[in-house]
Structures are given as C-alpha cells and as structure tokens.
Scaffold this active site. Sequence first.
Site: not given
Ligand code: NAD
Length: 486
Positions: A183, A256, A290, A388
């Site tokens: 997803k 992650e 990230c 962040e």
């Molecule tokens: P987000 O948490 O808003 O969304 C990530 C995913 O989760 C999306 O597909 C979203 O639709 C889904 N989602 C939303 N609500 C959910 C729920 N209640 N249950 C399950 N899934 C749900 O993150 P984002 O804004 O898309 O990404 C940015 C963040 O991701 C930053 O904090 C970044 O640091 C982190 N990130 C971490 C890594 C890593 O490897 N550690 C890599 C890339 C990004």
Amino acid sequence: MSAATPILSSVPLFEGPYYLSIGGQLVESGASFEVINPATGAAFAKAPAATAAQLDAAIASARQAFGSWSALSYDARQSYLEAFADALQTHREELARLLTLEQGKPLTSMAQPEVDLSIDWIRQGAARRIPVEIVEETDQHTVELHHTPLGVVGAITPWNFPVVLALWKVAPALMAGNTMVIKPSPYTPLTTLRVGQIAQSVLPPGVLSVISGGDELGPQLTGHPDVAKISFTGSTETGRHVLRSAAGTIKRVTLELGGNDAAIVLPDADYQAIIPQLFWGAVGNSGQWCVGIKRLYVHRSYHAAFVQAFVAYAKAQKLGNGLDADVAVGPVQNKMQFEKLKGLLADIKANGQRVVLGGEIDPDRAGYFIPVTVVDNPPEAARIVQEEQFGPIVPIIVYDDVDDVIERANHSPYGLGGSVWGRDTQAAVAVANRLDTGMVWVNEIHTQGVDIPFGGHKQSGLGTEHGLEGRQLFTNPKTVLIRKSL
Ligand code: NAD
C-alpha cells in the site's frame, strides 16, 4: 513548466490508466483520487481508490498464492524475481519520469538512480539465501535452526522514496517464501501501481499485489487477521498506530520511522573538502530523507569559514522543476509538508535566528518550493534543531567540546542514523561508537546495500531491514531437534 527542458521530450511517459493489481489481475476501482505534481501544485493523473472489499480480495489472493509460492525452491523464486527485475529494467526511464512527476525529485540525479537502485536491489536480493544453521551437534543429536515463511506480508510505504522503499521489501519477503500486498502513500501511488502492473506480467497471481487509496487502508491492512507481518516505513506517529493495531493478532512488525540525524564535523576535519557530501546529505531529495543530515554540528575553530563555504556551494544549486536538466533541488512533495516547513521558517524568523541563505518563499510561484535555507547557529532548544524538519532547511550548530556534542547528538527521542567526519579515522570511529543510532557513517554518508543492516534505535524504529538480520525478520525461526539413535 520551465523552458529549459531538454530531457523531457526524450523520455517516454506511461499515460495511464492506473489499475490496482489484485490476484494477477489489473482491476479498476469505482472511485479515484487526484495525484498532484508538486512542481506545479496541479493534478496530473488519477489513481484508483480501492474499496475495503478490494483490499480484502488482495489479501485473500496473497493467502491463496502463499501455499504454492512458499513450496517453490529458492532457485525457482530467484528466477521469477530476476524476470521481474528484467521487466522493470525495460520500463526504467518511464518509471523514473513518473517518479519525478509525482514526487518532485530531480530526474537525472535522484529519480533515475532510485529506479536503478530498486531494480538492482531485486536482483541482488534474489541471490540471497537464509541458510539452515546447525546450532548444536553432539553424538546424540543435531539441532537445526530453520527459517520458515510467515504468510502474507503487508508493506506500507511513505512518499519520499516511493519506489526503493517498496522494492527493497519485496525481494527479502518473496525470497523467504512470503506473498505481499503493498500500500503506497496516497501522495505518491503511481510508480508503485505501475510496478504492480509490471509484476503481474511475470509473477504468479497473488504473489505481489498493489492497492492504492487513502490512509484508511493502512489500519485495515495492519489489523487484518490474514496478514502475518507488517513492514512499515513512515513517520514515528503512524508507527505507533501500526504497532497498536498489529497487537490484535500478534503480527510481526518492522518499523522504519523518523529521525533527526546529527552530522558531527570534528575539529581536525578537512571541512572544505567535504562540503558537497554534507550539503547533499542534508538537502538531497529536498531534505526529505529519513537518514538526511538534520543537524549539522561544526567546531567553533572553523565555523565562520565553514558557513561561508557551505552557503557558496548551496547558492550554486538551482531550485526548480525536477524534469529540467539543470535543476538540482526539486520542490517538497506535498502541501502538508510545504505548510509544515513554512511554519518552521516562521518560527525561525519569530525567534530572531540568523538566516544566512534562503528563508523566504516566493508567494507568486506555483508548486511547493522551499528555497534551500541555512540557519547559522540556532540555539540547541530551537525547533529547527529538535524536530525532524524533513525539508531543505539546514541548521549549522557550533560546538566547542567533543564530549558535549556527542551528548547533544544523543539527546533526542530518535536514533536513526548519524555521521562523523574527521581526518583521524580512529578518533572519528571512537565518536561514532558513542552515538546511539542504528546506523552511523564515518567520512561517508548514505552508503546502503542489501547486505548492510538498516534500522533505527529508540523511536526511530523496531527491527532491521537488509542483511541476514533483515531477511530473517520475514520468517519465523523454527528449531528442529533430531535424536540420532533411539
Ligand atoms: P506517514 O506515516 O504519514 O505515512 C506512511 C504510510 O502510512 C502511508 O502509506 C500512509 O498512507 C500510511 N498510513 C497512514 N495512517 C496509517 C495508519 N493509521 N495505519 C497504517 N498506515 C497508515 O509518513 P510519510 O509522511 O509518508 O513519510 C515521512 C516519514 O517517513 C518521515 O518521518 C520519515 O523520516 C519517515 N521515513 C522513514 C524511513 C526509514 O527507513 N526509517 C524512510 C523514509 C521515510
């Protein structure tokens, strides 16, 4: 779109339509949602919005496919994944251009490398195995540790690196014998949907499905009784929801999450020579990384000269539409992130922090453009240091004492990555060893590989991706104890 666009016309674009891929079929959805090009702020395509029933169908097809897929030999699964990599390869330019359109990142310096890295990750991951380990061997018995597949894995991905963050979950999950439903983020669904469409031409039905739609699909996937594991990449806040939701059926979970990585430039560093690496470590992908450098600590002895050289380098990097050949820094990916960064810039201004580059947004410019901004020595307690930022705003912070800067770097709820820079490698490694993070680079940054474990400490995550450890997390350990004679 800017006039200087030599690359654009030579790269093909998949014009759609985009389908969900469920059980080997390309499936339409009754509803759709618009996908915005962050360089213009305007919608340029529509993605299908899956219903709850369609997500259920994808999970059911993955469950059905699991029996025969998990029964295949490693070699047979490797052949399928190599065919998948070959199929992706024939679409590499199209995927890269689509990635720039939906994500904003520069085509040649970021999008194409992301697609190529993803394909390579599939090939290399397909060649890896989890060996059976003999943990005890005596005259009486043998004890073996096997790793058995889990079942259906749900992969949930964010919008900053939509292709690689999805595909680096695929090879280890599928090679271990699992099937998968991905997803993607609703902000960047298209490249993943397209990857799903391509997968259906080479993989058996149900082995890899892709479902797009709103955030509400996430909880449905994480709470579903037929999903054995969630591999999640995204924010720490959403990670908490995932963990809570997965508790209901004791799912395996890899998280992650976010980070606030410090780079520590030691007193003996050849700081002029490393400015390009530090700059791109912080501002690459418009800072939406990230493991991006989010706090840049420099020693007082060369601080003023460092800031001058860093700003001079930054000024040479053009901000604009990622499809333009001469653009080095693209827009941020979405309006939510744009507004968040505007709020941070307002906070920096309101608190009288010294902005030595950028800081002002052009109100007449369409799209989500945040200029590269350098804040000179904000207080440690400033929001730009503690939060962040996930954008091209770089705080350069002065320190006097190495012990003190290590303490400041560790004083964070996050513990994802970090980097240490200095001429004396041993001294730099000694500092690196004291950082409480899942990864730390010494005199390099962002090197990654299928055999290099990747994961966060503290609130930056749970579990590991890549390496043997990462591959094993797509399995259940199973101990087999065999008595040699009765
Ligand atoms: P987000 O948490 O808003 O969304 C990530 C995913 O989760 C999306 O597909 C979203 O639709 C889904 N989602 C939303 N609500 C959910 C729920 N209640 N249950 C399950 N899934 C749900 O993150 P984002 O804004 O898309 O990404 C940015 C963040 O991701 C930053 O904090 C970044 O640091 C982190 N990130 C971490 C890594 C890593 O490897 N550690 C890599 C890339 C990004």
